[in-house]
Design a protein around this motif. Sequence first.
Motif, PDB file in Angstrom:
ATOM      1  N   LEU A 248      -5.161  -2.419  15.979  1.00 26.75           N
ATOM      2  CA  LEU A 248      -6.012  -3.343  15.237  1.00 26.75           C
ATOM      3  C   LEU A 248      -6.322  -4.600  16.046  1.00 26.75           C
ATOM      4  O   LEU A 248      -7.468  -5.080  16.050  1.00 26.75           O
ATOM      5  CB  LEU A 248      -5.326  -3.723  13.922  1.00 26.75           C
TER       6      LEU A 248
ATOM      7  N   ASP B 270       0.807  -1.215   0.000  1.00 26.55           N
ATOM      8  CA  ASP B 270       0.000   0.000   0.000  1.00 26.55           C
ATOM      9  C   ASP B 270       0.844   1.270   0.000  1.00 26.55           C
ATOM     10  O   ASP B 270       0.302   2.371   0.082  1.00 26.55           O
ATOM     11  CB  ASP B 270      -0.936  -0.004   1.217  1.00 26.55           C
TER      12      ASP B 270
ATOM     13  N   GLU C 254      -4.291 -10.155   5.621  1.00 22.73           N
ATOM     14  CA  GLU C 254      -5.584  -9.863   5.003  1.00 22.73           C
ATOM     15  C   GLU C 254      -5.946 -11.024   4.089  1.00 22.73           C
ATOM     16  O   GLU C 254      -5.267 -11.288   3.101  1.00 22.73           O
ATOM     17  CB  GLU C 254      -5.521  -8.546   4.229  1.00 22.73           C
TER      18      GLU C 254
ATOM     19  N   SER D  30      -0.327  -3.576   7.853  1.00 27.13           N
ATOM     20  CA  SER D  30      -1.487  -3.671   8.754  1.00 27.13           C
ATOM     21  C   SER D  30      -2.772  -3.135   8.153  1.00 27.13           C
ATOM     22  O   SER D  30      -3.857  -3.413   8.656  1.00 27.13           O
ATOM     23  CB  SER D  30      -1.185  -2.905  10.054  1.00 27.13           C
ATOM     24  N   SER D  31      -2.672  -2.351   7.077  1.00 25.68           N
ATOM     25  CA  SER D  31      -3.883  -1.777   6.488  1.00 25.68           C
ATOM     26  C   SER D  31      -3.660  -1.502   5.008  1.00 25.68           C
ATOM     27  O   SER D  31      -2.525  -1.383   4.543  1.00 25.68           O
ATOM     28  CB  SER D  31      -4.264  -0.478   7.210  1.00 25.68           C
ATOM     29  N   GLY D  32      -4.755  -1.399   4.265  1.00 29.90           N
ATOM     30  CA  GLY D  32      -4.681  -1.053   2.849  1.00 29.90           C
ATOM     31  C   GLY D  32      -4.131  -2.146   1.961  1.00 29.90           C
ATOM     32  O   GLY D  32      -3.758  -1.892   0.804  1.00 29.90           O
TER      33      GLY D  32
ATOM     34  N   SER E  25      -0.117   0.613  14.453  1.00 29.34           N
ATOM     35  CA  SER E  25      -1.370   0.205  13.808  1.00 29.34           C
ATOM     36  C   SER E  25      -1.748  -1.216  14.187  1.00 29.34           C
ATOM     37  O   SER E  25      -2.915  -1.513  14.437  1.00 29.34           O
ATOM     38  CB  SER E  25      -1.238   0.316  12.284  1.00 29.34           C
TER      39      SER E  25
END
Length: 235
Positions: A131, A17, A69, A41-43, A127
């Motif tokens: 989370l 990301d 993910e 951790s995201s995206g 993050s």
Amino acid sequence: MRQLIQPWRHVFKLDPDRELGDGELDEICRSGTDAILVGGSSGITYDNTTKLLSRLRRYELPCALEVSELEAAVPGFDLYMIPMVLNTPHTDWILGHHRKAIERFGSLIPWELLLTEGYIVLNENSSVARLTGADTGLSRRAAAAYAEIADKLMHLPVVYLEYSGMFGSMEVVREVRESVEHSQLFYGGGITGEAEAEQAAALCDTVVVGNIIYRDVQQALLTVQAVKKTQKTYI
């Protein structure tokens, strides 16, 4: 698969990301690092993970995907690293998401390419801590006890000390080091140059360098030889 990671002293972690130019990626992959770990951790999506993998495959370098993910479980990696966050009260991050993955994919899972990581998350502002709801306020002994659970009770191939975004307490790392006998000890977090890389490398089997890549790639590159020239003080 344990044999694949045993020689890893230095690993660069790339986030699908985040933007990284072709020139910087070329420098990273030709730096002498032992492997590339893809994750975040995201995206993280199937598309951006696939794009990053296609760029990495131009290089003869082991590529592992840290599966955080489920939708981004892209085929074609050499290894799939499955995190279990040990210091969280929320069992989804220990077994729940893993159960759902098995229910969904079943026989499609390449079990022979999977390695489990026992994560101990220690930066409350990261993050991953937010989370997962990780209990980051651990004493040195408590952190070491989690490591012993992973090492001696669960027999996990990797214990991963995650300080994501800050350089961790080497006193905590040392106590964890003294508790781990069989698992490979990974360290990640706050490696911004040679000094931090050397300190972590003296106590850990594998040092993971991530965020500094996106702020100062030249400093990131210096960490490779810093880690590899450092003798493990615990041998």
